[in-house]
Design a protein around this motif. Structure first.
Motif, PDB file in Angstrom:
ATOM      1  N   ARG A   1      14.306   3.696 -10.184  1.00 49.45           N
ATOM      2  CA  ARG A   1      13.286   3.088  -9.332  1.00 49.45           C
ATOM      3  C   ARG A   1      12.146   2.582 -10.207  1.00 49.45           C
ATOM      4  O   ARG A   1      11.040   3.121 -10.226  1.00 49.45           O
ATOM      5  CB  ARG A   1      12.777   4.094  -8.305  1.00 49.45           C
ATOM      6  N   GLY A   2      12.442   1.492 -10.923  1.00 56.73           N
ATOM      7  CA  GLY A   2      11.459   0.911 -11.826  1.00 56.73           C
ATOM      8  C   GLY A   2      12.083   0.626 -13.175  1.00 56.73           C
ATOM      9  O   GLY A   2      13.216   1.012 -13.462  1.00 56.73           O
TER      10      GLY A   2
ATOM     11  N   GLN B   1       2.592   6.695 -15.381  1.00 51.64           N
ATOM     12  CA  GLN B   1       1.984   5.480 -14.852  1.00 51.64           C
ATOM     13  C   GLN B   1       0.936   5.786 -13.784  1.00 51.64           C
ATOM     14  O   GLN B   1      -0.019   5.016 -13.600  1.00 51.64           O
ATOM     15  CB  GLN B   1       3.035   4.517 -14.326  1.00 51.64           C
ATOM     16  N   SER B   2       1.062   6.921 -13.090  1.00 53.58           N
ATOM     17  CA  SER B   2       0.024   7.326 -12.140  1.00 53.58           C
ATOM     18  C   SER B   2      -1.281   7.639 -12.869  1.00 53.58           C
ATOM     19  O   SER B   2      -2.372   7.245 -12.429  1.00 53.58           O
ATOM     20  CB  SER B   2       0.479   8.544 -11.345  1.00 53.58           C
TER      21      SER B   2
ATOM     22  N   THR C   1       4.446   4.120  -7.208  1.00 54.86           N
ATOM     23  CA  THR C   1       5.865   3.785  -7.388  1.00 54.86           C
ATOM     24  C   THR C   1       6.412   3.250  -6.076  1.00 54.86           C
ATOM     25  O   THR C   1       5.802   3.436  -5.014  1.00 54.86           O
ATOM     26  CB  THR C   1       6.662   5.021  -7.852  1.00 54.86           C
TER      27      THR C   1
ATOM     28  N   ILE D   1       3.296  -3.179 -12.577  1.00 54.19           N
ATOM     29  CA  ILE D   1       3.185  -2.538 -11.275  1.00 54.19           C
ATOM     30  C   ILE D   1       2.125  -3.278 -10.476  1.00 54.19           C
ATOM     31  O   ILE D   1       1.068  -3.655 -11.012  1.00 54.19           O
ATOM     32  CB  ILE D   1       2.758  -1.055 -11.406  1.00 54.19           C
TER      33      ILE D   1
ATOM     34  N   GLN E   1       7.013   7.972 -14.156  1.00 57.76           N
ATOM     35  CA  GLN E   1       6.263   7.882 -12.894  1.00 57.76           C
ATOM     36  C   GLN E   1       4.946   8.651 -12.952  1.00 57.76           C
ATOM     37  O   GLN E   1       3.918   8.167 -12.467  1.00 57.76           O
ATOM     38  CB  GLN E   1       7.148   8.365 -11.750  1.00 57.76           C
TER      39      GLN E   1
END
Length: 433
Positions: free
Chosen positions: A291-292, A330-331, A157, A371, A327
């Motif tokens: 944030r995204g 997506q990790s 991120t 990303i 977040q």
């Protein structure tokens, strides 16, 4: 010492390079991954639990091969992931001890997590020492990669510089030049967040002026009567805040009963979790950032991955996914993609070094947009950052965001090799906005 499957794979590969005869097959039925997030304390409700839920949902789907294409192959390079959830509460020293326990005693193959900047900055050197793949899911401090290169640490991120620059751009585009002040928690995160916003405003909105009296209450203060009074008397009409955790909700409730949000324009970089948790008690007209491309601002974004994530998360947990939900998800997706690519290239279950090589510079379509690991020598993600204005949809009976605008990464993030502070102080050279 307990060895991870990744390190066993590396040892087997090394042995196979020198031994006579075929290299022995390596089991790839499962991997163990430590997932660290706040499970108790004031940060658990708005950040930790949504992150935990996002991780749970995606792990189950990847193990079963039920994600939308092109991520519908079962497992992580075919292996099922067994999570070991760890509570991030308790401070930095505790997190370092927990990290060592995960790696040295429980033999995890990787560690994913960390919301607090203090946590991630504390465990990153230990991850390098123990040579363990570690993916930072949330932590927003730009210092993570500015203080030196990393081999085994990645962050999927963006960081606080993008938050501040996008906020200043939104002020220019939607609010016009306004004088400003702020209320931010009195530790490195809050101080840096306001500094980045202040420097961005000086470049993007040079006709605006900062108040000489921004407020910095202590972390987890919970009571903000004095600060609300001071801000109410300040002539600056715009108030910036990077409040997160329970402090954001407490501030909103205490300021709301005093008519604060009718007097001031409040711009929040990280408070979107409070919008859903407070429902109709959350004020309309707040400038809210994420944030995204996720959370409140993209609830109706009709991409297959976002639609799957929103629908399945709401079905499973009864709520919409929040920023940390995306977040953590997506990790884990990044880990799957890197492991799948590494296995395909190697023709066998991948080693940690092979996985890290695939993570470095990786670009992928995630649940909330694209990303790109393009900073920090391929270890730091960049992506758009957006802002919108909070409202309430009476027909749907839920909060909404209007006037949503996203700003691209090459506009809001410093270039490779330059710290965020130096870039902002230089006037954001090279920004493509």
């Amino acid at each position: 010492m307990t060895y991870s499957i990744f390190k066993q794979a590396a040892a087997v590969a090394l042995a196979g390079a020198t031994a006579l005869g075929p290299m022995p097959a390596l089991s790839k039925e499962k991997i163990k991954v430590g997932i660290v997030t706040f499970l108790s304390g004031p940060a658990a409700g708005p950040f930790g639990v949504p992150g935990h839920q996002g991780a749970e949902l995606v792990i189950e789907a990847i193990n079963a091969g039920s994600l939308p294409a092109p991520y519908d192959t079962p497992g992580f390079a075919g292996a099922k992931l067994t999570p070991i959830f760890v509570d991030e509460a308790g401070g930095n020293t505790k997190q370092v001890a927990e990290y060592r326990n995960l790696v040295q005693k429980q033999g995890v193959d990787a560690v994913i997590g960390y919301i607090s900047s203090g946590s991630c900055l504390s465990v990153a050197p230990v991850a390098e020492e123990l040579e363990t793949l570690t993916i930072i899911a949330v932590c927003g401090s730009p210092r993570l990669f500015e203080e030196g290169p990393k081999t085994h640490v990645f962050r999927t991120t963006g960081h606080a510089v993008g938050d501040g620059v996008a906020a200043a751009l939104y002020v220019r585009d939607q609010l016009g030049a306004e004088n400003y002040t702020g209320i931010n928690q009195n530790y490195a995160w809050g101080q840096d967040s306001y500094k980045f916003f202040d420097l961005a405003m000086k470049t993007i909105n040079p006709d605006s002026e900062a108040s000489g009296n921004p407020q910095f209450p202590k972390l987890f203060a919970g009571q903000f009567g004095t600060e609300i009074s001071t801000l109410s008397l300040d002539k600056a009409p715009l108030v910036h805040s990077s409040f997160w955790d329970g402090d954001m909700e407490a501030f909103v409730l205490q300021a709301g009963v005093r008519g604060f949000f009718q007097q001031k324009t409040f711009i929040s970089t990280l408070g979107a979790s409070a919008v859903d948790r407070l429902g109709k008690r959350f004020p309309e007209g707040v400038v809210m950032g994420t944030r995204g491309e996720y959370g409140l601002l993209v609830r109706d974004m009709d991409t297959p991955l976002n639609r799957w994530f929103v629908d399945h998360y709401k079905e499973e947990f009864g709520d919409y996914p929040l920023g940390p939900s995306y977040q953590y998800a997506q990790s884990l997706l990044a880990l799957k993609i890197a492991m799948d690519k590494a296995a395909e290239e190697a023709g066998t279950f991948p080693t940690q070094a092979q996985i890290e090589a695939q993570l470095k510079g990786l670009e992928w379509d995630s649940f909330g947009g694209r990303i790109s690991m393009s900073l920090g020598d391929g270890h730091q993600a960049v992506h758009p950052v957006g802002y919108g204005i909070t409202g309430w949809d009476k027909d749907r009976g839920e909060p909404v965001a209007t006037d949503v605008k996203f700003y691209p990464a090459d506009c809001i993030m410093p270039p490779e090799g330059q710290t965020g502070l130096d870039w902002l102080e230089a006037g954001m050279p090279g920004a493509t906005c």
